[in-house]
Design an enzyme around this catalytic site. Structure first.
Site, PDB file in Angstrom:
ATOM      1  N   ALA A  63       8.221 129.794 -31.445  1.00  0.00           N
ATOM      2  CA  ALA A  63       8.556 130.770 -30.402  1.00  0.00           C
ATOM      3  C   ALA A  63       8.707 130.009 -29.092  1.00  0.00           C
ATOM      4  O   ALA A  63       8.237 128.880 -28.961  1.00  0.00           O
ATOM      5  CB  ALA A  63       7.428 131.789 -30.296  1.00  0.00           C
ATOM      6  N   GLY A 106       6.777 129.963 -35.134  1.00  0.00           N
ATOM      7  CA  GLY A 106       7.837 130.926 -35.412  1.00  0.00           C
ATOM      8  C   GLY A 106       8.985 130.306 -36.193  1.00  0.00           C
ATOM      9  O   GLY A 106       9.716 131.014 -36.898  1.00  0.00           O
ATOM     10  N   GLU A 109       7.972 130.585 -39.690  1.00  0.00           N
ATOM     11  CA  GLU A 109       7.976 132.010 -40.057  1.00  0.00           C
ATOM     12  C   GLU A 109       9.395 132.502 -40.356  1.00  0.00           C
ATOM     13  O   GLU A 109       9.629 133.230 -41.318  1.00  0.00           O
ATOM     14  CB  GLU A 109       7.323 132.826 -38.933  1.00  0.00           C
ATOM     15  CG  GLU A 109       5.836 132.497 -38.809  1.00  0.00           C
ATOM     16  CD  GLU A 109       5.170 133.154 -37.616  1.00  0.00           C
ATOM     17  OE1 GLU A 109       5.530 132.816 -36.470  1.00  0.00           O
ATOM     18  OE2 GLU A 109       4.304 134.014 -37.829  1.00  0.00           O
ATOM     19  N   GLU A 129      -0.023 127.484 -34.128  1.00  0.00           N
ATOM     20  CA  GLU A 129      -0.307 128.431 -33.040  1.00  0.00           C
ATOM     21  C   GLU A 129      -1.728 128.311 -32.491  1.00  0.00           C
ATOM     22  O   GLU A 129      -1.954 128.503 -31.291  1.00  0.00           O
ATOM     23  CB  GLU A 129      -0.073 129.878 -33.517  1.00  0.00           C
ATOM     24  CG  GLU A 129       1.387 130.266 -33.667  1.00  0.00           C
ATOM     25  CD  GLU A 129       1.982 129.926 -35.033  1.00  0.00           C
ATOM     26  OE1 GLU A 129       1.368 129.122 -35.774  1.00  0.00           O
ATOM     27  OE2 GLU A 129       3.055 130.453 -35.349  1.00  0.00           O
TER      28      GLU A 129
HETATM   29  N1  3HC Z   1       8.767 126.554 -26.507  1.00  0.00           N
HETATM   30  C1  3HC Z   1       9.247 126.159 -25.314  1.00  0.00           C
HETATM   31  N2  3HC Z   1       9.420 124.877 -24.963  1.00  0.00           N
HETATM   32  C2  3HC Z   1       9.095 123.963 -25.886  1.00  0.00           C
HETATM   33  C3  3HC Z   1       8.605 124.288 -27.154  1.00  0.00           C
HETATM   34  C4  3HC Z   1       8.450 125.662 -27.457  1.00  0.00           C
HETATM   35  N3  3HC Z   1       8.007 126.073 -28.658  1.00  0.00           N
HETATM   36  N4  3HC Z   1       8.362 123.158 -27.830  1.00  0.00           N
HETATM   37  C5  3HC Z   1       8.711 122.143 -27.021  1.00  0.00           C
HETATM   38  N5  3HC Z   1       9.155 122.630 -25.845  1.00  0.00           N
HETATM   39  C6  3HC Z   1       9.682 121.873 -24.713  1.00  0.00           C
HETATM   40  C7  3HC Z   1       8.625 120.990 -24.071  1.00  0.00           C
HETATM   41  O1  3HC Z   1       7.901 121.700 -23.098  1.00  0.00           O
HETATM   42  C8  3HC Z   1       9.487 119.896 -23.474  1.00  0.00           C
HETATM   43  O2  3HC Z   1      10.031 120.413 -22.281  1.00  0.00           O
HETATM   44  P1  3HC Z   1      10.313 119.431 -21.038  1.00  0.00           P
HETATM   45  O3  3HC Z   1      11.271 118.402 -21.545  1.00  0.00           O
HETATM   46  O4  3HC Z   1      10.835 120.349 -20.014  1.00  0.00           O
HETATM   47  O5  3HC Z   1       8.971 118.844 -20.689  1.00  0.00           O
HETATM   48  C9  3HC Z   1      10.629 119.744 -24.477  1.00  0.00           C
HETATM   49  O6  3HC Z   1      10.643 120.970 -25.216  1.00  0.00           O
HETATM   50  C10 3HC Z   1      10.449 118.606 -25.450  1.00  0.00           C
HETATM   51  O7  3HC Z   1       9.160 118.687 -26.005  1.00  0.00           O
HETATM   52  P2  3HC Z   1       8.252 117.387 -26.219  1.00  0.00           P
HETATM   53  O8  3HC Z   1       8.294 116.541 -25.016  1.00  0.00           O
HETATM   54  O9  3HC Z   1       6.935 117.867 -26.707  1.00  0.00           O
HETATM   55  O10 3HC Z   1       9.085 116.670 -27.371  1.00  0.00           O
HETATM   56  P3  3HC Z   1       8.573 115.897 -28.640  1.00  0.00           P
HETATM   57  O11 3HC Z   1       9.795 115.450 -29.334  1.00  0.00           O
HETATM   58  O12 3HC Z   1       7.539 114.899 -28.283  1.00  0.00           O
HETATM   59  O13 3HC Z   1       7.833 116.995 -29.564  1.00  0.00           O
HETATM   60  C11 3HC Z   1       7.569 119.113 -30.692  1.00  0.00           C
HETATM   61  C12 3HC Z   1       8.558 118.073 -30.098  1.00  0.00           C
HETATM   62  C13 3HC Z   1       6.832 118.498 -31.892  1.00  0.00           C
HETATM   63  C14 3HC Z   1       8.365 120.297 -31.138  1.00  0.00           C
HETATM   64  C15 3HC Z   1       6.531 119.485 -29.623  1.00  0.00           C
HETATM   65  O14 3HC Z   1       7.216 119.842 -28.444  1.00  0.00           O
HETATM   66  C16 3HC Z   1       5.657 120.655 -30.012  1.00  0.00           C
HETATM   67  O15 3HC Z   1       4.679 120.481 -30.692  1.00  0.00           O
HETATM   68  N6  3HC Z   1       6.026 121.844 -29.534  1.00  0.00           N
HETATM   69  C17 3HC Z   1       5.232 123.030 -29.754  1.00  0.00           C
HETATM   70  C18 3HC Z   1       5.392 123.558 -31.141  1.00  0.00           C
HETATM   71  C19 3HC Z   1       4.599 124.819 -31.304  1.00  0.00           C
HETATM   72  O16 3HC Z   1       3.452 124.906 -30.921  1.00  0.00           O
HETATM   73  N7  3HC Z   1       5.210 125.829 -31.902  1.00  0.00           N
HETATM   74  C20 3HC Z   1       4.575 127.108 -32.050  1.00  0.00           C
HETATM   75  C21 3HC Z   1       4.861 127.934 -30.851  1.00  0.00           C
HETATM   76  S1  3HC Z   1       3.929 129.437 -30.828  1.00  0.00           S
HETATM   77  C22 3HC Z   1       4.720 130.414 -31.943  1.00  0.00           C
HETATM   78  O17 3HC Z   1       5.658 130.027 -32.554  1.00  0.00           O
HETATM   79  C23 3HC Z   1       4.142 131.781 -32.065  1.00  0.00           C
HETATM   80  C24 3HC Z   1       4.811 132.572 -33.115  1.00  0.00           C
HETATM   81  O18 3HC Z   1       4.041 132.593 -34.255  1.00  0.00           O
HETATM   82  C25 3HC Z   1       5.004 133.954 -32.652  1.00  0.00           C
END
Ligand code: 3HC
Length: 690
Positions: A63, A106, A109, A129
């Protein structure tokens, strides 16, 4: 059609590509666009199957995390993507998810709402999450157990660790691992399943047998102490085994919203963005920073070994030097031993062990190194001699770094002819493990040097935070203010173990007194003697650790400190220290756990505000990330200044003023704290004047 979604056709197979850089997050418009595109393709008579793929380096990584604050603030309606997932699952033609990169949250999912999943070999899949204080919110807790079983799904949702494609295939989460061309293989796979009745994940019940999750809950309570989301995630997965799918989804929604509106997700999301914000330092030169291709480490004690390992782990060749051959041989042996420990735990294979060891060259040349870091004894004269020698030997343009934790970078830089290339790289022990790297910028350090150090930190897998050159830099200076209170509380009559217990219960990884024992009490003793001039007139300073050091009780390394350490036994409070404390003059009063926490935290926050005011740390988020990544501060409290905002700055300032009025100059209120309270602002609203 949505701006994020593109469709094309390959024979009878439609290919839908999600394109929302950088990580194809489910920002508004993405999931709805995907659903509409799937429905539009399914309606075409020339399409018999659909493949969904992600543009760029990954399938959907989750998400859009930026949206959560808006939902919390009521600026956006609540997250409601289950109808989208259901619509994908209800598509009358088979939907094959072609996944690569990081299929997270997400993203997984949505992938599970498809009928099949084909994965590139290096794909990672997970429900992380909980790391944001949340649980899956688009049916992950209901679909994952249907694919991999209740126990595995509960473990994945509770710890949030992703799994590799091969394991996902064994578990039944992935149907096929692709070869070199993911899309071509996914299209072939889609052709092979056209016309076959498509399976819907929600209808699968064969893996939903009841599983006892008690042991997992206990593990979570131990390993993720204090965190709410992991337990909620287990509860939601457990519900999949007892409730019909739609009721399970509703159960998940309720728990998801509780987490979303709780303080822990706010804190953890602050940390997620904070870890990325610290790397963006205003005012640094644009362009690609110089890369460190080869490094050298001078001084091969514990710290030098850890730093060499950090380079070797990141694939950077490193020469190491020490003034004794024995130290070099012993250091290499210890490094090999540590790697062997990792092999024994299954974290490393022997081939990788050999590759890493081979990257470390004792007595190698430093003339080729792009960065030379010294990690010799913490002694000003010695370090200046070393610095001036490496200045002669290192190539022009090479960065000279020091791992000092207490000496001035400007002073060391003055021993060289290249102060623009001199910088502090303050690793935390064990350097190969700890994530924090304080990047200390001297007055003459060039922006290019800082940018290169930030990039190096990223390559080493560390979180680099830029701080100013002042005694203790940012982290240790603030931590000492907090530890001072812990020692004073002990001197005033609170049992040492009660102080540590109150703060670990608060969420600190270790109590402050146990940390002293681990780090070596002699380290602080030496620094206190070297910097006696920094003591404030009218400030109270604890005596107890000096008394302990005078007796040779340096903590774990001598078997006795605040606690007594006996091999194979749980440490016990040191009776001799209790005796010393009992003989001290003054107040005899046992503080409550609440008082221990509020007093030590108020001291920490007040000192942090001074550090910000003096420009040693630039932004409150820098302090938060320093403490979360280097000092065991609970991430689920967001770091000390995020926590301070939640606690209320007025209450903190009141406490600071009261203690100051008790005539202790160390408690002088930080002007920044006073300004923020006066203006009704929080740390999150503070912007340094640059
Ligand atoms: N939403 C919004 N922005 C995100 C994002 C996300 N899910 N994931 C990454 N970004 C952004 C980062 O903030 C960063 O932004 P910036 O360049 O402005 O600083 C950019 O994308 C690149 O991210 P990274 O620097 O972290 O890049 P990496 O290549 O090192 O890592 C990644 C990529 C493994 C995808 C890492 O960013 C990560 O772990 N992201 C989070 C993944 C996550 O937690 N997903 C679950 C979200 S909650 C959810 O899905 C709830 C649902 O169940 C409803």
């Amino acid at each position: 059609m949505s701006e994020f979604i593109k469709s094309s056709r390959d024979g009878g197979v439609a290919v839908i590509t999600i394109d929302n850089p950088p990580v194809n997050a489910l920002s508004p418009g993405v999931p709805e666009g995907l659903r509409d595109a799937i429905q539009a393709e399914a309606a075409r008579s020339d399409v018999q199957a659909i493949v969904v793929t992600g543009a760029g380096k990954t399938f959907i990584a989750g998400a859009d995390i930026k949206e959560f604050a808006k939902i919390r603030a009521g600026e956006r309606p609540r997250l409601s993507l289950n109808p989208v997932a259901n619509a994908i699952e209800d598509c009358p033609k088979p939907v094959v998810m072609a996944v690569h990169g990081t299929v997270l949250g997400g993203g997984l999912e949505i992938a599970m709402a498809g009928h099949y999943r084909v994965a590139a070999p290096a794909t990672k899949l997970g429900q992380p999450e909980v790391k944001l204080g949340l649980i899956p919110g688009i049916g992950g807790t209901q679909r994952l157990p249907r694919l991999v079983g209740v126990a595995k799904a509960a473990e994945m949702c509770a710890f949030g660790e992703p799994i590799a494609a091969a394991e996902a295939q064994t578990l039944g989460l992935v149907d096929r691992i692709a070869g070199a061309d993911l899309l071509a293989d996914a299209v072939d796979f889609a052709r092979s399943v056209r016309g076959v009745p498509r399976p819907r994940t929600r209808d699968r019940v064969e893996k939903l047998g009841a599983a006892s999750l008690d042991a997992l809950r206990q593990q979570v309570r131990r390993r993720l102490r204090g965190q709410e989301a992991p337990l909620a995630a287990i509860e939601a997965v457990e519900a999949a085994a007892r409730l019909p799918f739609d009721e399970g989804i509703e159960f998940e929604r309720i728990l998801f919203e509780q987490c979303l509106h709780g303080s822990q997700s706010k804190a953890l999301i602050h940390v997620f963005f904070g870890e990325r914000a610290v790397g963006k330092v205003p005012g640094l030169p644009a362009g690609t920073p110089g890369e460190v291709r080869e490094a050298a480490v001078i001084g091969f004690g514990t710290m030098g070994q850890g730093i060499a390992m950090a380079f070797a782990n990141a694939g950077i060749p490193v020469s190491v030097r020490d003034n004794s051959d024995q130290a070099l041989a012993r250091g290499m042996e210890e490094i090999r031993g540590r790697y062997q420990g990792a092999v024994a735990k299954g974290k490393l294979d022997t081939a990788e062990l050999e590759r890493r060891v081979a990257r470390i060259t004792p007595l190698g040349s430093i003339a080729e190194a792009d960065l030379v870091i010294e990690a010799v004894d913490e002694d000003r004269a010695r370090k200046r001699v070393v610095f001036s020698a490496i200045d002669q030997e290192a190539k022009p343009g090479a960065i000279l770094a020091t791992n000092t934790s207490s000496l001035s970078i400007d002073d060391l830089a003055s021993a060289t002819n290249r102060p623009r290339e001199v910088i502090g790289l303050h690793f935390f022990s064990p350097a190969q493990v700890m994530r924090l790297l304080e990047i200390v910028r001297g007055r003459r350090t060039a922006g290019e040097t800082v940018a290169a150090a930030l990039q190096l930190a990223k390559r080493l897998g560390k979180t680099g935070v830029v701080v100013g050159d002042a005694p203790g830099f940012a982290g240790n200076r603030i931590y000492h203010a907090y530890r001072r209170e812990a020692c004073l509380l002990a001197e005033e009559g609170t049992p040492p173990e009660a102080i540590d217990a109150a703060l670990t219960e608060f969420g600190m990884a270790m109590g402050p007194l146990a940390v002293g024992d681990l780090a070596g009490l002699d380290v602080g003793w030496k620094i206190r003697r070297a910097h006696a001039d920094l003591r404030l007139d009218g400030g109270r300073y604890p005596q107890i650790e000096d008394l302990m050091c005078e007796r040779g009780w340096f903590g774990q390394k001598t078997g006795s400190g605040w606690y007594v350490y006996t091999e194979g036994q749980t440490p016990i409070p040191n009776p001799a220290v209790l005796e010393l404390l009992g003989a001290m003059d003054g107040l005899r009063r046992v503080a409550s756990a609440g008082e221990i926490v509020s007093r030590t935290m108020a001291a920490l926050v007040n000192e942090a505000a001074k550090v910000l005011d003096e420009g040693i740390a630039a932004r409150p988020v820098d302090v938060d990330i320093i403490f979360v990544t280097g000092y065991g501060f609970p991430a689920w409290r967001g770091g000390p200044l995020h926590y301070a905002d939640e606690w209320g700055l007025t209450a903190i300032l009141d406490q600071v003023r009261q203690r100051h009025a008790g005539s202790d100059a160390v408690w002088t209120p930080a002007p920044l704290l006073e300004r923020l309270v006066k203006q009704g602002q929080t740390f999150s609203e503070f912007r340094a004047e640059l």
